[in-house]
Design a protein around this motif. Structure first.
Motif, mmCIF file in Angstrom:
data_model
loop_
_atom_site.group_PDB
_atom_site.id
_atom_site.type_symbol
_atom_site.label_atom_id
_atom_site.label_comp_id
_atom_site.label_asym_id
_atom_site.label_seq_id
_atom_site.Cartn_x
_atom_site.Cartn_y
_atom_site.Cartn_z
ATOM 1 N N MET A 192 42.133 40.457 44.551
ATOM 2 C CA MET A 192 42.482 40.329 43.152
ATOM 3 C C MET A 192 41.556 41.159 42.257
ATOM 4 O O MET A 192 40.494 41.627 42.670
ATOM 5 C CB MET A 192 42.452 38.848 42.741
ATOM 6 C CG MET A 192 43.240 37.926 43.674
ATOM 7 S SD MET A 192 44.959 38.426 43.940
ATOM 8 C CE MET A 192 45.709 37.808 42.426
ATOM 9 N N GLY A 197 41.130 37.190 37.939
ATOM 10 C CA GLY A 197 41.416 36.737 39.298
ATOM 11 C C GLY A 197 42.837 36.290 39.519
ATOM 12 O O GLY A 197 43.204 35.930 40.643
ATOM 13 N N LYS A 200 46.594 40.961 40.896
ATOM 14 C CA LYS A 200 46.245 41.725 42.082
ATOM 15 C C LYS A 200 45.449 42.973 41.693
ATOM 16 O O LYS A 200 45.742 43.604 40.678
ATOM 17 C CB LYS A 200 47.516 42.122 42.830
ATOM 18 C CG LYS A 200 47.279 42.771 44.190
ATOM 19 C CD LYS A 200 48.597 43.023 44.898
ATOM 20 C CE LYS A 200 48.379 43.676 46.257
ATOM 21 N NZ LYS A 200 49.649 43.936 46.961
ATOM 22 N N ASN A 250 38.235 34.679 44.446
ATOM 23 C CA ASN A 250 38.401 36.079 44.807
ATOM 24 C C ASN A 250 37.108 36.662 45.368
ATOM 25 O O ASN A 250 37.116 37.336 46.409
ATOM 26 C CB ASN A 250 38.848 36.876 43.580
ATOM 27 C CG ASN A 250 39.209 38.312 43.889
ATOM 28 O OD1 ASN A 250 39.813 38.615 44.909
ATOM 29 N ND2 ASN A 250 38.823 39.227 43.013
#
Length: 338
Positions: A192, A197, A200, A250
């Protein structure tokens, strides 16, 4: 005929549009390299897919070489794996047309990626963008590939590939194409954005600080991780505590993927740690793993003739597999060839 009757063979590809990011490395290239030696591996720079939207010709050629350099710098060995760019093997396009005639319009209308990419401008999108999933099926099946490593967002394309193979086999009363299996595994299949977060990591994002580029040097890699967005809380005592914390999750998942471990093991190593402790540790790990790749990529990009030689050699090996399969397909369909 079951897949056990086919040679175990991996195929996957990366589109040369924009630069390679950490997401490409952890979600694809690192896995591709790890599969070498397990079965026959065929990896492609899918330049024909790139032109479904407009590409500057000189930039496309440069990006094709950059993706190849990324593969090679990450450890892909041309003596163990076949590496080539798609447009050098005409069998992809030829089988793609046959599959255009096998696939149904209704199947294409269900493909979510076309809707995402075309958006409200679907009427102005290229026919190639609409039909490219059947070319993707041809990319895979022209090698009778039995396994395709993909992220969750590409799983639908492998399912379509299976549908096309099954319909071809049914329509022509043959057991010719395998039911390709998607290979979805690993702790960090969806990397991400470092600033959000919930999004993508993308090569087309607004700020360079939201992504790690595979061409970033050690200083840039360290700076980006140290400035990555977090929340005020320290790391939790268990991985369940990351559930509603996208930025924290992430960073933990990136650490796990870089270190070939699991998020649970990372939390066990840093229970309750503050970001002043964890982010520098993540930056050091990322530099150790990624900086040598960026240095090697630069070395390859300084010698484009060598990249071109490797791709040309790989295309010869790819054609040796694809052309006989295409010839058999033509014979099955009833298309004459001299």
């Amino acid at each position: 005929m079951t897949n056990s009757a086919f040679t175990p063979r991996v195929f996957s590809g990366i589109k040369p549009s924009g630069g390679l990011t950490l997401g490409n490395y952890l979600g694809a290239i690192k896995r591709f390299v790890g599969m070498q030696g397990q079965m026959e591996t065929i990896y492609c720079v899918v330049d024909m897919h790139a032109i479904t939207v407009w590409q500057d010709p000189k930039e496309l050629a440069n990006m094709t070489r950059e993706v190849a350099a990324g593969y090679l710098a990450a450890g892909l060995d041309p003596s163990q794996s076949i590496l080539f760019n798609q447009s050098q093997v005409a069998a992809h396009a030829e089988l793609g047309w046959i599959f255009n005639c096998v696939a149904r319009v209704g199947w294409m209308n269900r493909m979510t990626q076309f809707k995402d990419k075309a958006g409200s401008n679907a009427e102005k999108a290229s026919l190639g963008l609409y039909a490219y999933p059947s070319l993707m099926a041809a990319d895979i099946l022209v090698y009778h590939a039995t396994h395709v490593p993909v992220g969750e967002d590409q799983k639908q394309h492998v399912e379509l590939t299976r549908d096309i193979a099954a319909k071809f086999n049914h329509d022509y009363k043959v057991d010719f194409f395998p039911a390709t299996e998607p290979v979805i595994e690993g702790p960090a299949m969806r990397i991400m954005n470092l600033r959000d977060g919930t999004k993508k990591m993308s090569k087309s994002g607004e700020s360079d600080m939201e992504r790690i580029n595979m061409t970033d040097d050690a200083d840039k890699i360290a700076k980006k991780f140290k400035k990555a967005k977090t929340d005020p809380e320290p790391l939790p005592e268990t991985v369940e505590g990351l559930a509603s914390r996208p930025e924290a999750r992430n960073l933990v998942e990136i650490y796990a993927a870089l270190d070939d471990t699991t998020p649970e093991a990372v939390i066990a190593q840093y229970p309750g740690a503050g970001w002043g402790t964890f982010k520098p540790a993540l930056a050091d790990l990322a530099v150790a793993k990624l900086a040598p790749i960026s240095v090697e990529m630069a070395r390859f990009m300084d010698d484009p003739a060598e990249i071109d030689r490797i791709l040309a050699s790989g295309s010869e090996k790819a054609r040796a597999i694809a052309d006989p399969i295409l010839k058999q397909t033509y014979d099955i369909v009833g298309l004459l060839r001299g």
